[in-house]
Design an enzyme around this catalytic site. Structure first.
Site, short mmCIF file in Angstrom:
data_model
loop_
_atom_site.label_atom_id
_atom_site.label_comp_id
_atom_site.label_asym_id
_atom_site.label_seq_id
_atom_site.Cartn_x
_atom_site.Cartn_y
_atom_site.Cartn_z
N CYS A 1 -125.44 34.60 53.09
CA CYS A 1 -126.01 35.88 52.51
C CYS A 1 -127.28 36.39 52.90
CB CYS A 1 -125.99 35.89 51.18
SG CYS A 1 -124.05 35.24 50.57
N THR A 2 -127.98 35.08 53.25
CA THR A 2 -129.55 35.56 53.56
C THR A 2 -129.58 36.28 55.11
OG1 THR A 2 -130.47 33.76 52.20
CG2 THR A 2 -131.76 34.53 54.05
#
Length: 556
Positions: free
Chosen positions: A448-449
Site C-alpha cells: 500500500c505504501t
C-alpha cells in the site's frame, strides 16, 4: 427489522453521554453516527446526545434543540462578577440551567475555598434572566456546586429576604443559615412561583445527617469537621423555619435527594413548589427520547466508563429503558466493566471498549472521537447485510464472496466518507470532474505504501490531465493522517471502517495470506468519469507498477 435483510434500511439512534474529559455528548453522538453511516450509507441515523442532569446536560440539550446558549452577567459562588450561560428550547417556553455554570467549584478554584460563605445567588440571577424571556418551565441541573446554602441564594436573587431576629438580612451562604428567624417573600418575583421548576437529582442523599449534604459533599467544597457541623446544623435549622411542624421539618431533612448540591432542593420545593426528578428522566422527556427510539433497530449509547453503576439511573439505563424490545442496544465506552453475561442480563446487547489495545487514559482521550467512530463501525459491520455464502473445502468451513463486480459504463456507487482531517468527502463533491478512486487494504503496509507513493509521484501529471485521486481503506482517520504525513501524500485518504463503500464497489472479499484465509478490502482501482459513470474498473491490482500502467491507459 432483521439486520441481515438487504431490502430494508435500518434505523439507528446514537444517544451517548459525554466521555468525561475526552468527548462531549454531541461529539460522541456525531462520531457514532459517522461509524454507522460508513457501514450503512443509506441508514436513517439520528444523533441524540444525552445526559443525566449533571455536567454536560446544557450542551446535550442545546445540541438536540438546535439553539444557542444565552450568556448573561451573574456572580460566582463567592459573589464575584462572572458570566454564565443557560439554554432555551426552540419554542422559548423551557429554560435549562446548569447551576455549576454560576456556582460551580471550577469558578472559585483560583482562591481558597470558603464553604460557609459560598452561595447560589448567581444561579438565581440566571433564573431571573430566563424569566425575563417569558419561559414557562425551568429545568435546573444542580451537580458540581461549591455551596451548601439550601438554595437560599437562588431565592434571594429572586427577591426573597432571609432575616435574623432583628429583621436584618443574614450573611450569605451556609454559614448564615442558623441565624435565619424569618423568610420575607413579599418581594419574591411572582413569575418564579408561576413557572414550573424541575430539579434534576441523581443522588439519594438526605438533607442532613451522616449521609447529608454537608457530611458527604462538604469536604470536597473545602469544609473541615467544624464547617461540616456548622453547615449541617444550618440546613437542619432552615428546614425547621420552612416547615409548619417539627415532624414536617424532620421529613424534609430526611427526604432522599434533598442533600444534592448543598441542599438546593429544600428551599425551591418549599417556596416555589419545585419538583425533584431523576436527571435522566428529565432529560429524556426534554429531548423526546421515547419518540426518537420508537422505531430504532440499533441504539448506540455509552460513556467514559461502563459498569454496574451505569445501570442505576444513568444515561445507559435510561436509553435502554426507552428502547423498543426489538432494538439492539450497544454500549460504547472507554472502559467496560461488565461481562457479556452481565450485559445480557441487564438488557444490553453488547458493550464494546474503544481501546484498540493496551493504552493509557491520555492516549485514549486524545483519539476518543476517532476510536468511538471506529468502534461503532465495527459493531455495525457485525450486523451488516450478508455478502458471502458458506462452502466447505476439505472438511473445513471457509468464506467465499458472491459480490458483483462493476464494469465500465456502470454508474459509480455514491459514497460519503471521512478523510484524514475529519472532513466528510462525497462522490457528489466531484460532480463534473474525473476521479481515480483506488481501494487498498491497510495504510503503511509495504504494498500500500508503494502504491500510494506512486500516486504521489504521478499526481502532477494526473492532475494536469483533470484527474483527482482518492485512496480508500478501512483504517481510522488517525492512522490515515499519520500515513499521509509519513509519506508526504497530498491527495485525500478516506476512511471506510466498515468496508461499506468497498463492498458497494465489489472490492471486498476473500483474501489468502499464507495459510490464512479471511475477508477484507481488496486492492482495486476505478476511474469515475465527469458524468458519474465508470470509465475504468480494475480488480486484483498488483501494486508494483500499477500507477504507471494506469497512467499509460489514461494518458496515451
Amino acid at each position: 427489522m432483521s439486520p441481515n435483510t438487504t431490502d430494508q434500511t435500518p434505523s439507528i439512534v446514537c444517544a451517548p453521554d459525554s466521555f468525561k474529559g475526552s468527548a462531549s455528548a454531541p461529539a460522541a453522538a456525531a462520531a457514532m453516527a459517522r461509524g454507522a453511516r460508513a457501514v450503512f450509507p443509506g441508514a436513517r441515523v439520528t444523533e441524540l446526545p444525552f445526559a443525566d442532569g449533571g455536567e454536560g446536560t446544557l450542551d446535550a440539550l442545546l445540541a438536540v434543540w438546535g439553539t444557542r446558549p444565552r450568556t448573561v452577567d451573574t456572580v460566582d459562588a463567592l459573589g464575584r462578577a462572572a458570566s454564565a450561560a443557560f439554554g432555551l428550547s426552540p419554542d422559548g417556553t423551557t429554560a435549562v440551567i446548569e447551576a455549576a455554570q454560576a456556582n460551580g467549584l471550577p469558578q472559585v478554584s483560583d482562591v481558597e475555598l470558603q464553604p460557609e460563605r459560598a452561595d447560589t445567588y448567581g444561579v438565581g440571577l440566571l433564573a431571573a434572566a430566563a424569566l425575563d424571556l417569558g419561559v414557562e418551565e425551568i429545568l435546573l441541573c444542580i451537580g458540581g456546586s461549591a455551596s451548601t446554602d439550601g438554595g437560599t441564594g437562588i431565592l434571594a436573587a429572586l427577591g426573597a429576604r432571609f432575616v435574623d431576629a432583628d429583621g436584618d438580612p443574614v450573611a450569605p451562604g451556609g454559614g448564615g443559615l442558623a441565624a435565619i428567624s424569618a423568610i420575607d417573600t413579599s418581594a419574591l418575583d411572582r413569575r418564579a412561583a408561576a413557572v414550573r421548576w424541575r430539579i434534576a437529582v441523581d443522588v439519594d442523599n438526605p438533607l442532613t445527617g451522616p449521609r447529608g449534604a454537608a457530611a458527604v459533599f462538604g469536604p470536597q467544597k473545602g469544609a473541615d469537621a467544624d464547617s461540616v457541623a456548622v453547615l449541617d446544623s444550618g440546613l437542619e435549622h432552615l428546614a425547621e423555619v420552612l416547615a409548619d411542624t417539627s415532624a414536617e421539618a424532620e421529613a424534609l431533612a430526611a427526604t432522599p435527594g434533598f442533600g444534592a448540591a448543598g441542599g438546593i432542593p429544600l428551599a425551591l420545593t418549599s417556596l416555589l413548589g419545585a419538583e425533584v426528578v431523576p436527571g435522566s428522566t428529565m432529560v429524556a422527556e426534554a429531548v423526546g427520547l421515547t419518540a426518537a427510539l420508537a422505531d430504532a433497530d440499533f441504539v448506540f449509547t455509552g460513556e467514559g466508563s461502563f459498569d454496574s453503576q451505569s445501570l442505576g439511573g444513568k444515561v445507559v439505563a435510561a436509553v435502554r429503558d426507552h428502547a423498543p424490545a426489538s432494538a439492539r442496544v450497544i454500549v460504547i465506552a472507554g472502559r467496560v466493566g461488565l461481562t457479556a453475561a452481565e450485559c445480557r442480563e441487564a438488557g444490553i446487547t453488547a458493550a464494546l471498549s474503544i481501546a484498540p489495545g493496551p493504552a493509557d487514559l491520555a492516549a485514549l482521550s486524545e483519539r476518543a472521537e476517532a476510536l468511538i467512530e471506529d468502534t461503532a463501525a465495527q459493531a455495525c459491520a457485525l450486523s451488516s447485510p450478508s455478502d458471502h455464502t458458506i462452502s466447505t473445502t476439505k472438511g473445513r468451513t471457509m468464506t467465499t464472496t458472491t459480490q458483483t463486480q462493476l464494469a465500465v459504463g456502470d454508474i459509480a456507487p455514491d459514497f460519503t466518507l471521512t478523510d484524514a482531517e475529519g472532513r466528510a468527502v462525497s462522490k457528489a463533491d466531484y460532480a463534473g470532474r474525473s476521479v481515480i478512486l483506488y481501494f487498498y487494504p491497510k495504510a503503511a503496509s509495504p504494498g500500500c505504501t508503494t502504491e500510494a507513493c506512486d500516486f504521489r509521484d504521478n499526481l502532477s501529471a494526473l492532475s494536469a490531465a483533470g484527474f483527482e485521486v482518492l485512496g480508500v481503506s478501512p483504517d481510522d482517520t488517525e492512522s490515515l493522517k499519520e500515513f499521509a504525513a509519513e509519506e508526504g501524500l497530498t491527495f485525500s485518504l478516506l476512511s471506510d471502517p466498515g468496508a461499506a463503500v468497498a463492498k458497494a464497489y465489489g472490492s471486498y472479499g476473500q483474501k489468502t495470506i499464507g495459510e490464512h484465509t479471511f475477508l477484507g478490502t481488496q486492492r482495486s482501482t476505478f476511474v469515475i468519469g465527469a458524468d458519474g459513470t465508470l470509465i475504468h474498473a480494475e480488480y486484483d491490482v498488483d501494486a508494483r507498477g500499477h500507477v504507471a500502467r494506469l497512467r499509460t491507459h489514461l494518458l496515451p
